[in-house]
Design an enzyme around this catalytic site. Structure first.
Site, PDB file in Angstrom:
ATOM      1  N   THR A  40      29.296   6.332 -39.953  1.00 14.35           N
ATOM      2  CA  THR A  40      28.206   6.396 -38.982  1.00 14.35           C
ATOM      3  C   THR A  40      27.192   5.283 -39.278  1.00 14.35           C
ATOM      4  O   THR A  40      26.518   4.805 -38.370  1.00 14.35           O
ATOM      5  CB  THR A  40      27.489   7.770 -39.027  1.00 14.35           C
ATOM      6  OG1 THR A  40      27.280   8.124 -40.401  1.00 14.35           O
ATOM      7  CG2 THR A  40      28.318   8.833 -38.348  1.00 14.35           C
ATOM      8  N   LYS A  61      26.461   2.868 -48.863  1.00 14.30           N
ATOM      9  CA  LYS A  61      27.231   4.092 -48.638  1.00 14.30           C
ATOM     10  C   LYS A  61      27.590   4.659 -49.999  1.00 14.30           C
ATOM     11  O   LYS A  61      27.408   3.992 -51.024  1.00 14.30           O
ATOM     12  CB  LYS A  61      28.496   3.792 -47.831  1.00 14.30           C
ATOM     13  CG  LYS A  61      29.307   2.593 -48.374  1.00 14.30           C
ATOM     14  CD  LYS A  61      30.518   2.290 -47.518  1.00 14.30           C
ATOM     15  CE  LYS A  61      30.191   1.482 -46.283  1.00 14.30           C
ATOM     16  NZ  LYS A  61      30.588   2.113 -45.039  1.00 14.30           N
TER      17      LYS A  61
HETATM   18  C1  26Q Z   1      33.528  19.935 -51.238  1.00 12.96           C
HETATM   19  C2  26Q Z   1      33.845  20.881 -52.198  1.00 12.96           C
HETATM   20  C3  26Q Z   1      33.051  21.042 -53.317  1.00 12.96           C
HETATM   21  C4  26Q Z   1      31.928  20.245 -53.480  1.00 12.96           C
HETATM   22  C5  26Q Z   1      31.608  19.300 -52.505  1.00 12.96           C
HETATM   23  C6  26Q Z   1      32.427  19.133 -51.394  1.00 12.96           C
HETATM   24  C7  26Q Z   1      32.092  18.106 -50.383  1.00 12.96           C
HETATM   25  C8  26Q Z   1      30.777  17.765 -50.081  1.00 12.96           C
HETATM   26  C9  26Q Z   1      30.492  16.785 -49.145  1.00 12.96           C
HETATM   27  C10 26Q Z   1      33.097  17.466 -49.694  1.00 12.96           C
HETATM   28  C11 26Q Z   1      32.806  16.482 -48.746  1.00 12.96           C
HETATM   29  C12 26Q Z   1      31.485  16.133 -48.455  1.00 12.96           C
HETATM   30  C13 26Q Z   1      31.114  15.098 -47.496  1.00 12.96           C
HETATM   31  C14 26Q Z   1      31.963  14.385 -46.785  1.00 12.96           C
HETATM   32  C15 26Q Z   1      31.524  13.340 -45.873  1.00 12.96           C
HETATM   33  O1  26Q Z   1      30.372  12.961 -45.856  1.00 12.96           O
HETATM   34  N1  26Q Z   1      32.431  12.807 -45.046  1.00 12.96           N
HETATM   35  C16 26Q Z   1      32.073  11.777 -44.085  1.00 12.96           C
HETATM   36  O2  26Q Z   1      31.719  12.412 -42.878  1.00 12.96           O
HETATM   37  C17 26Q Z   1      31.181  11.478 -41.958  1.00 12.96           C
HETATM   38  C18 26Q Z   1      30.719  12.242 -40.734  1.00 12.96           C
HETATM   39  O3  26Q Z   1      31.822  12.667 -39.985  1.00 12.96           O
HETATM   40  C19 26Q Z   1      32.200  10.417 -41.614  1.00 12.96           C
HETATM   41  O4  26Q Z   1      31.575   9.462 -40.806  1.00 12.96           O
HETATM   42  C20 26Q Z   1      32.748   9.760 -42.876  1.00 12.96           C
HETATM   43  O5  26Q Z   1      33.799   8.886 -42.542  1.00 12.96           O
HETATM   44  C21 26Q Z   1      33.219  10.817 -43.855  1.00 12.96           C
HETATM   45  O6  26Q Z   1      33.614  10.214 -45.077  1.00 12.96           O
END
Ligand code: 26Q
Length: 798
Positions: A641, A533
């Site tokens: 997941t 992960k």
């Molecule tokens: C935000 C602002 C600027 C640049 C990047 C971002 C950004 C990009 C990707 C913020 C968050 C993400 C990804 C988050 C993520 O993958 N969260 C996960 O989502 C999964 C699906 O629901 C969950 O199973 C995980 O627990 C969660 O961490």
């Protein structure tokens, strides 16, 4: 598995040859593996197009409601095998290629892994699209066609190195360029008023061009579209500059415009306030909304029908600008009243939250926001005003303290807001959205995540899949609850032997691959213990490596004891600017060097960190895993997941009561799950104790000795201070409570050792994990969204 597809291997072979010759212009005698892969892909794609058209026609004919899934990330991975499996053409494809002197598996391996996402959120979007097609629900995924996906990771002296990812160096076999689907988007400029209407005059423009990829569902009965936008300059080339000899200026506009879709931001939490990121978000969202409105207009002339025909899901806040932009399109451009525009927008929009981490909640400085999107900033204020008028007791607004808060904005503009696991949804109500939940108690609901069983069992684990099909028939792939039918067989020793053999063969295959690809030879009899992960302090890869160090010390102290041999496997990327996470990677690599070379322990304990974790690597590792590490600080992992994929493939979980672990444990049974650690409530209480980490270290000599080995430079000879940061953190602030959870984690791991030694019972527990994981199919999740959020109907017959 027997194919229902009518295409014969001979017909397939002819189709491949035809594409190779006439579409690619290659003589079969001189074709390379890449040419065969392209030809095979085009032949498979041909099989998708008819049902793709049929799905579109049916949706128009029935006036069906369409679901639009807006996401900055679609972590689709490779598509060729997925397409072949869903079309049930595996045998024909293998035979056809063999007839052409080519090896099927080699050809499949040639496909680049499309890494258009960071992790869980992006992979969830990909699973959802596949389930939407499998269920026959009319849907579009809207995203960005990044030229460079998530960086490629390698290690030099154990340190993470990043290189650009280049999946588009070769033509992408699955996409159709749509030069006719092009929108011009504006940024910046000013807002004036003409009568009562606001007029936004942007001062720069860029074009969005669509590329469509069909998304095929199970058995090819329905296909939806993934539409990715690529940024193009309005004027690709400034001839005047060129003629005056200024060649750089001639190409500047083109280069500037293209940066918008050039690269995926590699930070999944903290990267905030970057202007280009906001441009990307608006670029995706505005293109999608204009495309949606164009399609709606082609069918209906009554705008009040919009919420009945259009459901727009925001995958986290990244496309949250959809609220103000849709209001702008309806109010400014179509002349609806503000109230009518807002009500219609809210009727269409819903929002999924994926995180409670405060540093990950998206906010934009109002100065930056207003400079890029001046009209939208005004609309945010109007939204706040309308919300305040309707809810006089409110204390919340989307614009506050000089920031635009995308979480609040999304919540206010959505008719439903969902969390991604039961625990996460409850925590949303009591933490980040407490005030908004009080105002709108019916808005938050749960939709626990799921994973597509076509990719994450049928395709990645053919051995287990064929045992399942032999046992319960072949209908489980789109009705995963049928796995329950395996349960009675778990008591049958002969059947359990077959289950065990599938797992052992998967482990041997992984071991061979690790030997070939990475020079790491492992004994398939070991426990294969996997943590794969993104690197994050809350995910606590450092808890895992600390326990590994402690175990190594214990083995050295008692070499003659009856140790259960174990391989600790890690993979995952750290955001390039997340130095603590990069230190954890380096520490794990350093520990691996010392342990794997230690003749006293290496037969019972090995460590490997595989580089460049991606969907393809997950597909290799998960079927071979015995133990799944899901060890986040309780309350921090929204769902997870990977945890579901492991359980489905018969790995037992060692985990905390966090995210969907809670529901996995309920489904597979507490006896078949290794639970440890504090609960979310206990975590808060523990953090309030002054000196909690130092106390935990003082109370556990194993933990103290492991930390001491690190600070003595045992794993960084000649560079004792290399990990001073980590040691100071774990003995000082330790916000993620690694030290406080260590003792119980150690206990759980020793229970794993004992349990694994009883092979038959372990395999029984593993098989029960498979049999009881059917609920974690993303088909179940999507049915939930369709019923409770989108009010959308499946249109597929049969
Ligand atoms: C935000 C602002 C600027 C640049 C990047 C971002 C950004 C990009 C990707 C913020 C968050 C993400 C990804 C988050 C993520 O993958 N969260 C996960 O989502 C999964 C699906 O629901 C969950 O199973 C995980 O627990 C969660 O961490």
């Amino acid at each position: 598995m027997v194919s229902r597809n009518t295409l014969t291997a001979e017909q397939f072979r002819d189709a491949i040859l035809k594409h190779l010759t006439y579409a690619l212009g290659k003589d079969p005698g001189h074709a390379q593996v890449q040419d065969w892969r392209m030809a095979l892909s085009l032949a498979v794609r041909d099989q998708i197009v008819d049902s793709w058209f049929a799905a579109t026609r049916k949706t128009y004919a029935e006036g069906g409601k369409r679901v639009y899934y807006l996401s900055m990330e679609f972590l689709i991975g490779r598509l060729l095998e997925d397409g072949i499996v869903n079309l049930r053409l595996v045998d024909q494809a293998r035979d056809a290629l063999a007839g052409l002197g080519q090896d099927f598996d080699t050809v499949l391996l040639d496909e680049p892994d499309a890494a258009l996402g960071n992790g869980g959120l992006g992979r969830l979007a990909a699973c959802f699209l596949e389930s939407l097609s499998t269920l026959g629900c009319p849907a579009y995924g809207y995203g960005l066609r990044y030229e460079h996906g998530l960086f490629r990771q390698s290690f030099v002296d154990g340190k993470q190195m990043e290189a650009p990812e280049t999946w588009l160096l070769q033509p992408h076999a699955w996409e159709f360029e749509r030069p006719e689907a092009r929108f011009r988007l504006g940024f910046g400029g000013s807002v004036t008023t003409k009568g009562k209407t606001a007029v936004w005059t942007p001062d720069s423009f860029v074009d969005a061009e669509a590329y469509d990829t069909p998304v095929i569902g199970w058995q090819g009965r329905w296909a939806n579209t993934l539409r990715l936008w690529s940024a193009k300059a309005v004027d690709p080339f400034d001839l005047d500059s060129f003629n005056t000899g200024d060649f750089a200026a001639a190409a500047r506009d083109e280069a500037m415009a293209r940066t918008i879709s050039r690269v995926l931001y590699p930070d999944d939490t903290t990267e905030q306030g970057k202007e280009l990121r906001l441009k990307q978000e608006f670029f995706l969202t505005s293109s999608a909304l204009r495309d949606i409105m164009r399609r709606f207009d082609s069918e209906y002339d009554d705008i009040t029908k919009l919420p009945a025909k259009v459901a727009i899901q925001l995958n986290d806040t990244h496309p949250a600008i959809a609220g103000p932009e849709l209001v702008r399109l309806l109010h400014d451009e179509r002349g609806l009243t503000f109230k009518a525009a807002m009500d219609l927008a809210q009727g269409c929009l819903s929002y999924t939250n994926h995180t409670l981490l405060p540093e990950a909640l998206e906010t934009w400085p109002e100065g930056l926001f207003g400079k890029l999107l001046p009209r939208h900033l005004q609309i945010v204020d109007q939204i706040d005003h309308a919300h305040a008028k309707a809810n006089p007791s409110r204390k919340v607004s989307a614009r506050a303290e000089g920031q635009v808060k995308m979480g609040e904005l999304s919540f206010i503009m959505a008719h439903k807001v969902n969390g991604v696991s039961a625990l996460h949804t409850e925590l949303m109500k009591t933490t980040v959205f407490k005030e908004l939940h009080r105002l709108h108690p019916d808005r938050i609901l749960n939709q626990t995540n799921g994973v597509t069983p076509r990719r994450w069992l049928l395709s990645c684990n053919p051995r287990l899949s064929s045992l399942i099909t032999d046992t319960i028939g072949e209908d489980w792939a789109d009705d995963l609850d049928q796995l329950k039918g395996l349960e009675p067989h778990v008591a049958d020793a002969a059947w359990l032997d077959r289950y065990a053999k599938a797992k052992l063969d998967n482990k041997a295959e992984l071991s061979n691959w690790m030997g070939d690809a990475h020079g790491i030879k492992v004994d398939p009899a070991m426990i294969i213990d996997v943590q794969i992960k993104r690197l994050h302090e809350y995910k606590r890869q450092h808890l895992n490596i600390l326990e590994t160090i402690a175990l190594w010390q214990e083995v050295k102290a008692n070499p003659g004891a009856n140790w259960t041999p174990r391989l600790k496997l890690f993979a995952g990327k750290a955001a390039p600017g997340y130095f603590f996470a990069k230190d954890i990677i380096r520490l794990i690599n350093d520990v691996a060097v010392i342990l794997n070379a230690d003749p006293e322990t290496r037969d019972v304990l090995q460590v490997a960190f595989l580089p460049n974790y991606n969907v393809t690597l997950a597909e290799r590792l998960i079927p071979a895993a015995d133990l799944s590490e899901q060890i986040s600080t309780a309350g921090k992992e929204a769902s997870g997941t990977g945890n579901m994929k492991f359980a489905l493939n018969g790995a037992l979980t060692v985990g905390t009561l966090d995210g969907a672990n809670v529901e996995i444990r309920e489904h597979v049974g507490a006896d078949n799950f290794f639970l440890f650690g504090m609960t979310a409530d206990e975590v808060d209480a523990r953090r309030a104790i002054d000196g909690h980490a130092a106390q935990a270290v003082a109370a556990d000599p194993r933990l103290a000795a492991a930390l001491k080995a690190i600070s003595d430079g045992v794993f960084s000879p000649g560079d004792k201070d290399r990990y001073a940061n980590i040691v100071e953190n774990l003995t000082g602030p330790d916000y993620f409570l690694v030290s406080s959870d260590f003792t119980d984690y150690w206990r759980a791991q020793r229970e794993v050792d004992i349990a694994f030694a009883d092979t038959a019972n372990w395999m029984r527990m593993a098989a029960l994990n498979t049999a009881r994981s059917g609920w974690f199919s993303s088909d179940r999740t999507i049915r939930g969204y369709m019923a409770d959020i989108w009010h959308a109907k499946a249109l597929r017959d049969g």
